[in-house]
Design an enzyme around this catalytic site. Structure first.
Site, PDB file in Angstrom:
ATOM      1  N   TYR A   1     -30.674  72.105 -17.916  1.00  0.00           N
ATOM      2  CA  TYR A   1     -31.158  71.059 -17.032  1.00  0.00           C
ATOM      3  C   TYR A   1     -32.491  71.931 -17.517  1.00  0.00           C
ATOM      4  O   TYR A   1     -32.698  71.377 -18.794  1.00  0.00           O
ATOM      5  CB  TYR A   1     -30.996  71.303 -15.837  1.00  0.00           C
ATOM      6  CG  TYR A   1     -31.778  70.374 -14.562  1.00  0.00           C
ATOM      7  CD1 TYR A   1     -31.224  69.130 -14.725  1.00  0.00           C
ATOM      8  CD2 TYR A   1     -31.916  70.510 -13.714  1.00  0.00           C
ATOM      9  CE1 TYR A   1     -31.692  68.200 -13.694  1.00  0.00           C
ATOM     10  CE2 TYR A   1     -33.150  70.065 -13.136  1.00  0.00           C
ATOM     11  CZ  TYR A   1     -32.957  68.833 -13.386  1.00  0.00           C
ATOM     12  OH  TYR A   1     -33.388  67.876 -12.260  1.00  0.00           O
TER      13      TYR A   1
ATOM     14  N   ASP B   1      -8.110  42.317 -16.180  1.00  0.00           N
ATOM     15  CA  ASP B   1      -6.908  41.097 -15.911  1.00  0.00           C
ATOM     16  C   ASP B   1      -6.312  40.053 -16.111  1.00  0.00           C
ATOM     17  O   ASP B   1      -5.237  39.500 -16.160  1.00  0.00           O
ATOM     18  CB  ASP B   1      -7.134  40.981 -14.328  1.00  0.00           C
ATOM     19  CG  ASP B   1      -7.274  42.141 -12.982  1.00  0.00           C
ATOM     20  OD1 ASP B   1      -6.523  42.408 -12.804  1.00  0.00           O
ATOM     21  OD2 ASP B   1      -8.518  42.091 -12.462  1.00  0.00           O
TER      22      ASP B   1
ATOM     23  N   ALA C   1      -2.202  29.314 -12.591  1.00  0.00           N
ATOM     24  CA  ALA C   1      -3.396  28.883 -12.801  1.00  0.00           C
ATOM     25  C   ALA C   1      -4.909  29.628 -12.570  1.00  0.00           C
ATOM     26  O   ALA C   1      -5.816  29.348 -11.958  1.00  0.00           O
ATOM     27  CB  ALA C   1      -3.556  26.629 -12.888  1.00  0.00           C
ATOM     28  N   GLY C   2      -3.796  31.073 -12.520  1.00  0.00           N
ATOM     29  CA  GLY C   2      -5.113  31.971 -12.005  1.00  0.00           C
ATOM     30  C   GLY C   2      -5.779  32.231 -13.005  1.00  0.00           C
ATOM     31  O   GLY C   2      -5.875  31.874 -14.522  1.00  0.00           O
ATOM     32  N   ALA C   3      -6.492  33.639 -13.313  1.00  0.00           N
ATOM     33  CA  ALA C   3      -7.518  34.318 -14.104  1.00  0.00           C
ATOM     34  C   ALA C   3      -6.581  34.767 -15.145  1.00  0.00           C
ATOM     35  O   ALA C   3      -7.038  34.280 -16.595  1.00  0.00           O
ATOM     36  CB  ALA C   3      -7.958  35.533 -14.056  1.00  0.00           C
TER      37      ALA C   3
ATOM     38  N   LYS D   1      -6.831  53.590 -13.234  1.00  0.00           N
ATOM     39  CA  LYS D   1      -7.146  52.849 -14.471  1.00  0.00           C
ATOM     40  C   LYS D   1      -8.053  53.639 -15.340  1.00  0.00           C
ATOM     41  O   LYS D   1      -7.528  53.854 -15.755  1.00  0.00           O
ATOM     42  CB  LYS D   1      -7.855  51.636 -14.053  1.00  0.00           C
ATOM     43  CG  LYS D   1      -8.604  50.843 -14.860  1.00  0.00           C
ATOM     44  CD  LYS D   1      -7.158  49.956 -15.653  1.00  0.00           C
ATOM     45  CE  LYS D   1      -7.271  48.470 -16.951  1.00  0.00           C
ATOM     46  NZ  LYS D   1      -6.542  47.556 -16.133  1.00  0.00           N
TER      47      LYS D   1
ATOM     48  N   GLU E   1     -12.298  44.580 -12.996  1.00  0.00           N
ATOM     49  CA  GLU E   1     -11.258  44.773 -12.787  1.00  0.00           C
ATOM     50  C   GLU E   1     -10.886  44.281 -10.694  1.00  0.00           C
ATOM     51  O   GLU E   1     -11.397  44.136 -10.277  1.00  0.00           O
ATOM     52  CB  GLU E   1     -10.791  46.614 -12.664  1.00  0.00           C
ATOM     53  CG  GLU E   1      -8.734  46.827 -12.339  1.00  0.00           C
ATOM     54  CD  GLU E   1      -8.341  46.690 -13.055  1.00  0.00           C
ATOM     55  OE1 GLU E   1      -6.973  46.891 -13.408  1.00  0.00           O
ATOM     56  OE2 GLU E   1      -8.916  46.006 -14.563  1.00  0.00           O
ATOM     57  N   ASP E   2      -9.405  43.811 -10.519  1.00  0.00           N
ATOM     58  CA  ASP E   2      -9.417  43.020  -9.623  1.00  0.00           C
ATOM     59  C   ASP E   2     -10.477  42.528  -8.541  1.00  0.00           C
ATOM     60  O   ASP E   2     -10.357  42.292  -7.856  1.00  0.00           O
ATOM     61  CB  ASP E   2      -8.713  43.714  -8.759  1.00  0.00           C
ATOM     62  CG  ASP E   2      -6.929  44.911  -8.990  1.00  0.00           C
ATOM     63  OD1 ASP E   2      -7.075  44.083  -9.938  1.00  0.00           O
ATOM     64  OD2 ASP E   2      -6.992  45.949  -8.949  1.00  0.00           O
TER      65      ASP E   2
ATOM     66  N   ASN F   1       5.192  40.669 -11.026  1.00  0.00           N
ATOM     67  CA  ASN F   1       5.678  41.569 -11.237  1.00  0.00           C
ATOM     68  C   ASN F   1       4.900  42.347  -8.965  1.00  0.00           C
ATOM     69  O   ASN F   1       4.312  41.656  -8.446  1.00  0.00           O
ATOM     70  CB  ASN F   1       4.388  42.506 -11.354  1.00  0.00           C
ATOM     71  CG  ASN F   1       5.120  43.696 -12.708  1.00  0.00           C
ATOM     72  OD1 ASN F   1       6.256  43.562 -12.517  1.00  0.00           O
ATOM     73  ND2 ASN F   1       4.151  44.269 -13.167  1.00  0.00           N
TER      74      ASN F   1
END
Length: 759
Positions: free
Chosen positions: A40, A163, A196-198, A95, A137-138, A287
């Protein structure tokens, strides 16, 4: 077998000790005022000034180059939906743990309380100076498409919404290999995508990049087929509107070659499978339950090639096969983005790896006789240590070739070594042991089943299919503890030795046959069979159990004595020894003897060396053995240097191929540079020791306990070496995880005994 997780176990895991799953650890020494002044003020000013003059120096002086942000707003978390940023934090920490475990990448998880995509984009863009990459994510669709697209355009570091792209990359690799197996071409097959999602959109786009034709693809959402009669479709879904005259999923399935499920459980039936073309490819990726049950699908079509998202079936499409290694390669060349070329490179690298011969290490980890490319092995296993050295270089090369890399790698052999050092290949040691145990679980008798830790460990072993626990102790007391701790062990065998009159008499007679000339009468043997350690040992000896685990509440000598009297040592072994596995950021090390032999002579020490070498090989590692002393190759005189030197001579004479060196000091054994400078003749000069043999029990015991308490090391053991049948003794006060580890080792040991092998 799928893993059964209890709510309280999950909550305890996250709150025990320091809450959460991650922490920040300094990478520099901070032991003096001078160190603090460098870290520092005032020393920190120097790198600040250099970075101000040349912004690229931020990679030279800070952690940016190995730091990824895992960012979410919690709007689409796993199967939990929109639960908010705070509730998403455990997932984002998880994650981060995977990034670190599999690719050595440091992570800050960032949960943003913002659902407006424009504001979300603004916040993330402002974080660019801090991070080398961003893993989104998500985040719910359709906002996730806009967020990722605009961030990629505005930022000059790698951005990936896992995803979308993680599942796409892994499933694409599996699809290429499945098509090869059934001898079909990607530009000719008819594909049905349910969802038909991501993830579904990204998968379909990537398949098109690999050659799939849009006119051969039918995509369905919850309302049916995306066709020209549908109104109100957004721009994302409109990309995959079909001109075919089909309305329902069932109609679309007729004659199709490939089904990709990214939807909900049980959405297709055996009739749908029977309507598909010859050699159908079915990726049921919902899942935790797939679009059709795996066993039902395999029973319905014998020509099917199937993948799921589950670890208990072949061909698991698991994102951990992709994102750690893709970011690793991108970071290492300072890529400004993760582009299509890099994703395709990952796909082809993953697909190609599955066709290569699988190392014995991986085969043994999964308890198989063989693993080879085919219908049940389309993509590599998650514990395959070649993933990082296959995918990351492929991604890095694609980044360089496509012009997005700001740093060039020229020495790929050195890069390969660097990748292995980053993760410490050995960190997966116990994961491999547990997976191997699951393939052929054994009966493990626990002699201290009246302790809650044993029962909780038994629950894990039972639920995960690692072992079949046998619980010794007072039945009522054990049942009361099971009820008190809300466990489900009622189908486990519970035995109270003192209530087993007939069996106890049989065991006593067998024991008397062994010990009648060693001071024990039959009444003595009958009395001792009422004690759980004696009873449990005799269960193993007579084949009523496969392995014994004990020692949680008793001293080591008292625990081991009954097994030595009843089971004894293996053929050709004069004495047993205890080995600890010590794991830290520098790697995995094996310490012996740490528990049994107080002051072995040279001949006895040679036996310990040989036992330990066998133990190290049990974990699929090559032993590099240092026999420790306070002397280096005769530099000091005394009983210990003389003994250790003589032990090495004995071992070398009996086992010329064994890499063993000594007498040698501990620091020298672990420091190759020091050996090359001062002792270039040492067999450990090129590659340091991973197996340390101590001259006596005091040295070994003190060393491992000090490391456990102050060295930031994880220990596994003690592992008992040299027994005729599997007996393993816990450390007094072991944790639940340590008990599970020891039981898994006992199971694999029992598997080897079936083949006339052992620890």
């Amino acid at each position: 077998m799928s893993i059964k997780i209890r709510k309280q176990d999950a909550l305890n895991y996250h709150m025990q000790g320091q809450p959460g799953k991650i922490e920040v650890v300094p990478t520099k020494v901070l032991s003096s005022q001078f160190d603090l002044a460098l870290a520092y003020s005032p020393g920190v000013a120097e790198p600040c000034l250099d970075i101000a003059a040349n912004i690229e120096d931020v990679y030279k002086y800070t952690a940016k180059g190995n730091l990824v942000a895992v960012i979410s707003n919690g709007t689409a978390v796993l199967g939990l939906g929109n639960i908010g940023p705070e509730a998403s934090k455990p997932v984002m920490e998880g994650k981060g743990v995977l990034f670190k475990k599999f690719a050595g990448i440091d992570v800050f998880d960032i949960e943003i309380n913002e659902t407006d995509p424009d504001k979300f984009i603004q916040i993330v863009k402002a974080l660019e100076p801090t991070f080398g990459g961003v893993n989104l994510e998500d985040i719910k669709a359709p906002e996730c498409f806009k967020i990722e697209t605009e961030l990629r355009e505005r930022m000059n570091i790698p951005i990936m919404h896992d995803d979308q792209h993680g599942t796409a990359i892994i499933s694409a690799a599996a699809l290429l290999n499945a098509l090869e197996i059934v001898d079909k071409k990607i530009d000719q097959v008819k594909i049905v995508v349910n969802g038909a999602g991501a993830s579904a959109i990204s998968c379909t786009k990537l398949y098109c990049s690999l050659g799939a034709r849009k006119e051969n693809i039918v995509m369905c959402d919850s309302k049916g087929v995306l066709n020209k009669s549908r109104t109100g479709l957004d721009a994302i879904k409109s990309q995959f509107v079909t001109s075919r005259d089909v309305e329902t999923l069932q109609e679309a399935m007729k004659g199709c070659d490939v089904f990709i499920g990214l939807s909900v459980a049980n959405s297709i039936t055996p009739d749908d499978l029977n309507a598909m073309a010859k050699d159908p490819i079915v990726f049921a990726l919902a899942n935790p339950d797939p679009e059709i049950n795996y066993e039902l699908a395999m029973k319905t079509r014998h020509d099917i090639v199937m993948a799921t998202g589950r670890s208990d079936h072949p061909n698991q499409v698991n994102n951990v096969l992709g994102f750690p290694y893709i970011f690793r390669g991108a970071l290492d060349v300072r890529a400004q983005e993760i582009n299509e070329e890099m994703k395709l490179a990952a796909v082809h690298a993953l697909a190609a790896l599955a066709k290569e011969p699988v190392p014995d290490l991986v085969v043994k980890a999964y308890g198989a006789d063989k693993i080879r490319f085919g219908r049940e092995y389309l993509i590599p296993k998650p514990l395959d240590t070649r993933l990082i050295t296959t995918i990351s270089p492929a991604v890095a090369k694609a980044a360089m070739a496509s012009g997005t890399a700001k740093k060039q790698i020229t020495d790929w052999a050195a890069y390969n070594d660097e990748l292995q050092r980053r993760i410490g290949i050995d960190q997966k040691l116990m994961s491999r042991v547990i997976d191997r145990a699951k393939k052929q679980p054994k009966r493990v008798v626990f002699t201290e089943a009246n302790h809650p830790k044993i029962l909780k460990a038994a629950q894990i072993l039972h639920d995960e299919g690692i072992a079949y626990p046998i619980l010794l102790g007072n039945r009522q007391e054990i049942l009361q503890l099971i009820e008190e701790h809300k466990l489900d062990l009622h189908d486990c065998q519970i035995i109270h030795p003192r209530e087993q009159d007939e069996t106890k008499e049989k065991y006593a007679k067998a024991f008397y046959e062994k010990r009648q000339r060693k001071g024990l009468s039959y009444p003595d043997c009958l009395r001792l069979m009422g004690e759980r350690n004696y009873y449990g040992a005799m269960m193993v000896e007579l084949g009523d159990a496969d392995a014994l685990v004990s020692g949680l509440t008793k001293d080591y000598p008292k625990t081991i004595l009954p097994s030595l009297q009843i089971i004894g040592t293996a053929d050709g072994v004069d004495r047993v020894a205890g080995m600890y596995i010590i794991i830290n950021k520098k790697g995995t090390f094996f310490f012996a003897d740490t528990t049994v032999n107080v002051d072995p002579n040279a001949e006895e020490l040679a036996g310990i060396i040989e036992l330990t070498a066998r133990g190290v090989k049990f974990f699929n590692m090559d032993p590099r053995i240092a026999v420790l002393s306070y002397s280096n190759f005769g530099s000091s005189k005394g009983d210990i240097p003389t003994k250790t030197k003589r032990a090495v001579e004995i071992v070398k004479a009996r086992n010329p191929s064994l890499l063993v060196e000594g007498d040698i000091q501990a620091n020298v054994a672990l420091n190759t540079q020091l050996q090359q400078e001062s002792f270039p003749f040492s067999k450990l000069a090129d590659e340091a020791a991973n197996t340390l043999i101590f001259p006596n029990l005091a040295a070994g015991n003190i060393a491992y306990k000090l490391l456990m308490e102050i060295g930031g090391a994880e220990s596994i053991g003690p592992i008992l070496l040299g027994m005729k049948k599997p007996v393993h003794v816990l450390q007094l006060g072991s944790s639940i995880r340590e008990i599970v580890y020891m039981a898994a080792i006992a199971v694999v040991d029992a598997q080897l005994h079936d083949r006339d092998d052992h620890l």
